[in-house]
Design a protein around this motif. Structure first.
Motif, PDB file in Angstrom:
ATOM      1  N   LEU A   9      51.456  33.496  56.606  1.00 34.46           N
ATOM      2  CA  LEU A   9      50.911  34.718  56.194  1.00 34.46           C
ATOM      3  C   LEU A   9      51.285  35.772  57.010  1.00 34.46           C
ATOM      4  N   TYR A  43      55.573  33.346  50.702  1.00 35.26           N
ATOM      5  CA  TYR A  43      54.618  33.042  49.721  1.00 35.26           C
ATOM      6  C   TYR A  43      54.554  31.784  48.897  1.00 35.26           C
ATOM      7  N   ASP A  99      40.921  29.882  49.065  1.00 36.45           N
ATOM      8  CA  ASP A  99      41.948  30.694  49.661  1.00 36.45           C
ATOM      9  C   ASP A  99      43.011  31.161  48.424  1.00 36.45           C
ATOM     10  N   ARG A 100      43.355  30.017  47.778  1.00 37.46           N
ATOM     11  CA  ARG A 100      44.383  29.955  46.742  1.00 37.46           C
ATOM     12  C   ARG A 100      43.888  30.907  45.421  1.00 37.46           C
ATOM     13  N   TYR A 142      44.050  34.654  46.870  1.00 30.86           N
ATOM     14  CA  TYR A 142      45.648  34.884  46.817  1.00 30.86           C
ATOM     15  C   TYR A 142      45.973  35.404  45.418  1.00 30.86           C
ATOM     16  N   MET A 188      45.529  41.465  52.077  1.00 34.10           N
ATOM     17  CA  MET A 188      46.257  40.337  52.714  1.00 34.10           C
ATOM     18  C   MET A 188      45.738  40.023  54.286  1.00 34.10           C
ATOM     19  N   LEU A 222      42.799  37.975  54.017  1.00 32.09           N
ATOM     20  CA  LEU A 222      42.971  36.686  53.729  1.00 32.09           C
ATOM     21  C   LEU A 222      43.522  36.011  55.086  1.00 32.09           C
TER      22      LEU A 222
END
Length: 819
Positions: A191, A233, A245-246, A249, A299, A302
Motif C-alpha cells: 500500500l 493494487y 479492508d477489502r 478498498y 488510501m 487504509l
C-alpha cells in the motif's frame, strides 16, 4: 566338597580365552543413565524451545514498540515529503500560490523530520541512510528556489528519499521470522508503494503546471507510475487484504474521486498530443487535484488502519508466544515429572527384583546348598522345598531365576550322585578293611599262641615281638582306612580305664615305643566306649612324633586335668616347622577333606584320621611349636568322656610314670608290647594296693650293673580263651587277657589306704635306700660285658631314615615359605 570353590588349582586362561578386559558398568548405573539421559535431553529441548519462543516474543514486542514509536513519525515524514515534492514541482512549473503552499509543506516536513530523528535515536532503529539523505534536503530546496538544475533531478531526490523510507518499513517492520505477521504486513508495504506511485503521478502532473505540458521523460515516468500502482493494487494489495479492508478498498475504488482518477489517467495515456516542447496533456488534468485530495486521504486511512492491525496482531502474537511458553514449561515439567516417576518406579522395581534374586542366590549358595551338600555327604535326607524352583515366568528376571534353579538342581543331583558314590566307596573300603582286619586279628592271635608256646626262647621271642609290633601297625593302618571310610573302631572295653593305662596302651601301638616317656594322673579314668578312639588318636600323634624326631630323642606325653576336661600334650624334639605349616596342619585337623585331598596328601593321612576322631569325640587338637624347637600336640578331651565313679576318695600325689627308667624296663609295657595288648584293645586291670609292713633300714648296697631289659612274659598256665568275636563294625576283637599282677617286693612298703570318706592320714616317713629293689641291695657284681642297645641295626637305620626324610621335607617347606 565345597559348593562354592572348585577343587584343585585354577586353570589359567589364554589371552584368547580371557578376551579383552572391559570395564563392567553396574546395572544400577545403566538404569540411572536410562532415566537421566532422556530427562536431561527433554529438559534441554524444552529450555531451548522456551528460550526461542521468548526471544521471538520479545522481538515482536520490540518491533511493535519500535513501530509505534518510530513508524508513525516515519509515515508522517513520508507523507510530508510527498506533499513537499508536489509543491516543489508546482513552484518549478510556476503555478499560482505555489510559494505559500511550499512554505507550509516545508515547515511540516521539518517538524516531521525532527520528530523522526528523536524517535529513531530513542528506538535504535537503523535509519542512517534516511537521515543522511535528509541532510541534503536544504541543498535541493535551494535549487528549487533558484531553479537551478533540472526538475527531474529535484523530483528524483524526493523520490529516492521516499523509496528509502519505504525500504526502512520493509526491512525493519516486516517480521520475516514470523510467517503470519509477514503475511499480514505484506499489504502495508505494498500500500505504501502504491500510494507512492500515485503521489509521484501527482508530482508529475503538478510539474506540467498551467501549460499542461510534460517532457518525454516525465511522461514516461507518469505512465510507469500508473502501471506500477495498478499492478500493486491488483497483485500485492487486494489478494492479501482481510475481508473488512477489502470492502473498504472497494468503496474507495468505486468512489467518484477514484473514477475521476482512472479517467484522467486513461485520458493522459491515450489522448495526449505531441508538441514541439513536449507532450501536451488533455484538459481533464485540471480535475486531478481535487480527486487526488479525496482518494489519497482514504488510501492513507487504509494504510494507517492496516498498519495498526499489523501492530495489534504482533502484540497478540507476542502474548500468544508467552502463553505458549508457559504451557510448554508446564507441560514439559509435568511430562518430565511423569517420565522421572515412571523411570524411578521401573528402576526400583527392577533393582528390587534383582536384589531379591541376589539375596536368594546368596542364601542358596552360602547357606542352603552347603547344608544340602553336607546332608547328602552324611547320608541324611534333604528337604527339596528349600531349593529354588522353576516358576516359568517369561520376563527376564524370572528366566534368570529359572536358570539358576536349574543350575542348583543339576548341582544337587551331581552332589547326590557323588555322595552315593562316596558312600558306596566307603562301604567298599569298610568291607575291605573288615576282611583285612579279620586276617590281622587272626595273625595277632596266632602270634600270641606262638609266643605262649616258645616264650622260653628269648631270641625267637624278640623276633615274635617284632613281628607282633609290625602287625599292630598294620592293624592301625587298617583302622585308619575304616575311620576315613566312615566306619567305627571296634571297642571291646567294658570297664573304665585309668589315664596312665590309656597312655601305656597308646604308646604300645607305636613301633618305637621305647622312646616314649609318659606322665599322667592316676585319679581320672576314661569311659569304656571311647577308650579305643582316644587310644588310636594318641597313637597316631605319638607315631608322628617318633617318626619326625631324632631316633635318640625322647617323646614326652603328659596328661593332666584342666577346666575343660583332660589335657594330653605330646612333645617331641623334631625339626623346626614354619608357622604357615602349622596353620595348614591345624586346618586339616579341624575339617574333613574330600577324597581328592586325601589322595594328594597320602603321606599325611594321620592328621586326617586324628581330625575325624577328634570330631567324633568332641575334642580339640592343636599343633604348635614347643619351647624346645620341636612340635607340641595338645589334645583337650571334654569332661563328659571322663569317668569318676570308681575314683578313690584320696590318693597320693600323682607321680610321673616311668621317669627314672627307660620305657622298655616297665614290665607292663614289655608285656603289653609283647602280647599285643594295645592293638588288641585289652582291658588293663590295676591291681589293688594292699598294706605292707614298714621297711627296715638296711645298709646301702654296692652298685650293681643294670640288667639287660628283657620283655616280661607271663609263662604260667593260661585259661582257654574263646575264639575271636566280630565287632559291630566288622573287625574281630582281640582276645582279652588279664595280666597277672606284678610281684611286690618286701622292701617297698606302702601305707594302707583309708576307707572312702575318711580323713587323709599322715604321709609315711621315707627311710633312705629302703626303696631300692632286692637286686640292688646285694653286692654289685663286676661288669663283664658292655651294655648293648636292644634296638637292632635295621631298626636304628629305619628310624634315622624316617627322621632324615621328615627333616628334608620340613626344610623344603621352610624354603618355600621364604620370600
Amino acid at each position: 566338597m565345597s559348593s562354592t570353590e572348585p577343587e584343585g588349582p585354577p586353570v589359567p586362561l589364554t589371552t584368547r580365552q580371557r578376551g579383552p578386559r572391559r570395564r563392567t558398568v553396574r546395572l544400577r548405573t545403566l538404569l540411572v543413565c536410562l532415566a537421566v539421559v532422556p530427562t536431561v535431553a527433554m529438559g534441554t529441548q524444552t529450555v531451548l524451545t522456551a528460550e526461542r519462543l521468548l526471544d521471538q516474543s520479545a522481538h515482536l514486542r520490540a518491533d511493535v514498540a519500535a513501530s509505534e514509536h518510530t513508524g508513525v513519525p516515519l509515515y508522517t515524514l513520508l507523507v510530508d515529503l510527498q506533499a513537499e515534492r508536489t509543491a516543489s514541482a508546482a513552484l518549478w512549473a510556476g503555478s499560482p500560490g505555489a510559494e505559500q503552499e511550499l512554505r507550509q509543506r516545508r515547515q511540516a516536513t521539518d517538524r516531521a523530520a525532527a520528530e523522526f530523528r528523536r524517535a529513531a535515536a530513542e528506538a535504535g532503529v537503523s535509519v542512517g541512510e534516511v537521515v543522511r539523505q535528509l541532510g541534503d534536503l536544504a541543498v535541493y530546496r535551494g535549487r528549487a528556489d533558484a531553479r537551478t538544475g533540472t526538475p527531474d533531478t529535484l523530483l528524483a531526490y524526493y523520490t529516492a528519499l521516499v523509496n528509502e523510507i519505504i525500504r526502512v518499513y520493509q526491512h525493519e517492520f516486516s517480521h520475516s521470522e514470523d510467517a503470519e505477521l509477514t503475511q499480514a504486513s505484506r499489504p502495508v508495504v505494498s500500500l505504501l508503494s502504491a500510494s507512492e506511485m500515485m503521489a509521484r503521478q501527482d508530482a508529475l502532473l503538478a510539474l506540467a503546471g498551467p501549460s499542461r505540458e510534460l517532457s518525454a521523460g516525465a511522461f514516461d515516468q507518469f505512465t510507469s507510475a500508473v502501471g506500477a500502482q495498478r499492478y500493486l493494487y491488483e497483485t500485492w494489495v487486494v489478494p492479501y487484504l482481510p475481508e473488512r479492508d477489502r470492502r473498504f478498498y472497494e468503496r474507495i475504488t468505486t468512489s467518484p474521486a477514484w473514477e475521476t482518477k482512472t479517467r484522467i489517467e486513461n485520458a493522459i495515456i491515450f489522448e495526449n498530443k505531441d508538441s514541439d516542447t513536449g507532450i501536451r496533456l488533455p484538459s481533464d488534468v485540471g480535475e486531478w487535484r481535487a480527486a487526488h485530495a479525496s482518494f489519497s486521504m482514504q488510501m492513507a486511512t487504509l494504510n494507517i488502519d492496516r498498519a495498526r492491525q499489523v501492530l495489534t496482531l504482533g502484540e497478540a502474537k507476542a502474548d500468544r508466544l508467552q502463553t505458549e511458553v508457559a504451557r510448554l514449561i508446564g507441560g514439559s515439567g509435568a511430562g518430565l515429572l511423569l517420565v522421572v516417576a515412571i523411570v524411578v518406579a521401573s528402576t526400583r522395581s527392577v533393582l528390587r527384583r534383582l536384589d531379591g534374586l541376589h539375596r536368594r542366590t546368596v542364601a542358596v549358595a552360602e547357606r542352603i546348598l552347603p547344608d544340602v551338600v553336607a546332608r547328602l555327604g552324611s547320608g541324611r535326607p534333604v528337604d527339596e522345598s528349600v531349593l529354588p524352583r522353576v516358576t516359568g515366568h517369561r520376563d527376564e528376571v524370572g528366566r534368570i531365576n529359572d536358570a539358576f534353579a536349574r543350575v542348583v538342581a543339576v548341582s544337587v543331583d551331581g552332589h547326590r550322585q557323588l555322595a552315593a558314590e562316596r558312600h558306596g566307596f566307603g562301604m567298599f573300603a569298610s568291607g575291605i578293611a573288615s576282611r583285612t582286619g579279620n586276617l590281622v586279628s587272626r595273625q595277632l592271635a596266632l602270634t600270641e599262641d606262638i609266643q605262649d608256646a616258645f616264650g622260653h626262647d628269648e631270641p625267637l621271642l624278640a623276633q615274635l615281638m617284632r613281628s607282633d609290633q609290625l602287625t599292630v601297625g598294620m592293624r592301625r593302618q587298617i583302622e585308619n582306612l575304616l575311620i576315613l571310610s566312615g566306619g567305627e573302631i571296634p571297642d571291646p572295653h567294658t570297664e573304665p580305664m585309668r589315664i596312665a593305662d590309656l597312655l601305656r596302651e597308646a604308646a604300645a601301638e607305636v613301633e618305637d615305643f621305647r622312646r616314649i616317656e609318659r606322665q599322667a594322673l592316676d585319679e581320672a579314668s576314661v569311659q569304656p566306649h571311647v577308650i579305643s578312639q582316644i587310644s588310636h588318636l594318641l597313637a597316631e600323634l605319638l607315631d608322628n612324633a617318633t617318626r619326625f624326631s631324632p631316633p635318640r630323642s625322647k617323646v614326652v606325653i603328659r596328661a593332666e586335668l584342666v577346666a575343660d576336661g583332660l589335657s594330653v600334650e605330646i612333645e617331641d624334639r623334631g625339626p623346626r616347622v614354619a608357622s604357615a605349616t602349622y596353620e595348614e596342619m591345624n586346618q586339616r585337623l579341624h575339617s574333613a577333606p574330600p577324597y581328592a585331598v586325601l589322595a594328594e596328601n597320602a603321606h599325611r593321612l594321620g592328621l586326617f584320621v586324628v581330625g575325624h576322631l577328634a570330631e567324633q569325640l568332641g575334642a580339640t587338637v592343636t599343633l604348635r611349636r614347643s619351647v624346645y624347637g620341636g612340635t607340641s600336640a595338645v589334645v583337650v578331651l571334654p569332661g563328659g568322656l571322663l569317668d569318676s565313679s570308681d575314683r578313690p576318695a584320696a590318693q597320693p600325689a600323682a607321680q610321673p610314670v616311668a621317669q627314672s627308667r627307660p620305657a622298655a624296663e616297665d614290665p607292663a609295657d614289655a608285656a603289653g608290647a609283647g602280647t599285643g595288648a594295645a592293638p588288641a584293645r585289652k582291658a588293663v586291670r590295676t591291681p589293688a594296693l594292699t598294706p605292707e609292713p614298714a621297711p627296715t633300714p638296711t645298709p646301702a648296697p654296692s652298685a650293681a650293673p643294670p640288667e639287660e631289659p628283657v620283655p616280661a612274659r607271663v609263662t604260667g598256665p593260661r585259661a582257654v580263651e574263646p575264639a575271636p568275636v566280630p565287632t559291630p563294625a566288622g573287625l574281630p576283637s582281640r582276645r582279652r587277657t588279664d595280666p597277672a599282677p606284678p610281684a611286690r617286693t618286701a622292701s617297698a612298703p606302702r601305707p594302707a589306704l583309708p576307707a572312702r570318706g575318711a580323713a587323709r592320714p599322715a604321709l609315711p616317713e621315707r627311710v633312705p635306700q629302703t626303696h631300692m629293689s632286692q637286686q640292688l641291695r646285694g653286692p654289685r657284681a663286676p661288669e663283664t660285658t658292655d651294655r648293648q642297645d636292644p634296638a637292632t641295626p635295621e631298626e636304628v637305620a629305619d628310624a634315622w631314615a624316617d627322621y632324615e626324610q621328615g627333616t628334608r621335607k620340613v626344610e623344603e617347606e621352610l624354603r618355600q615359605d621364604q620370600p
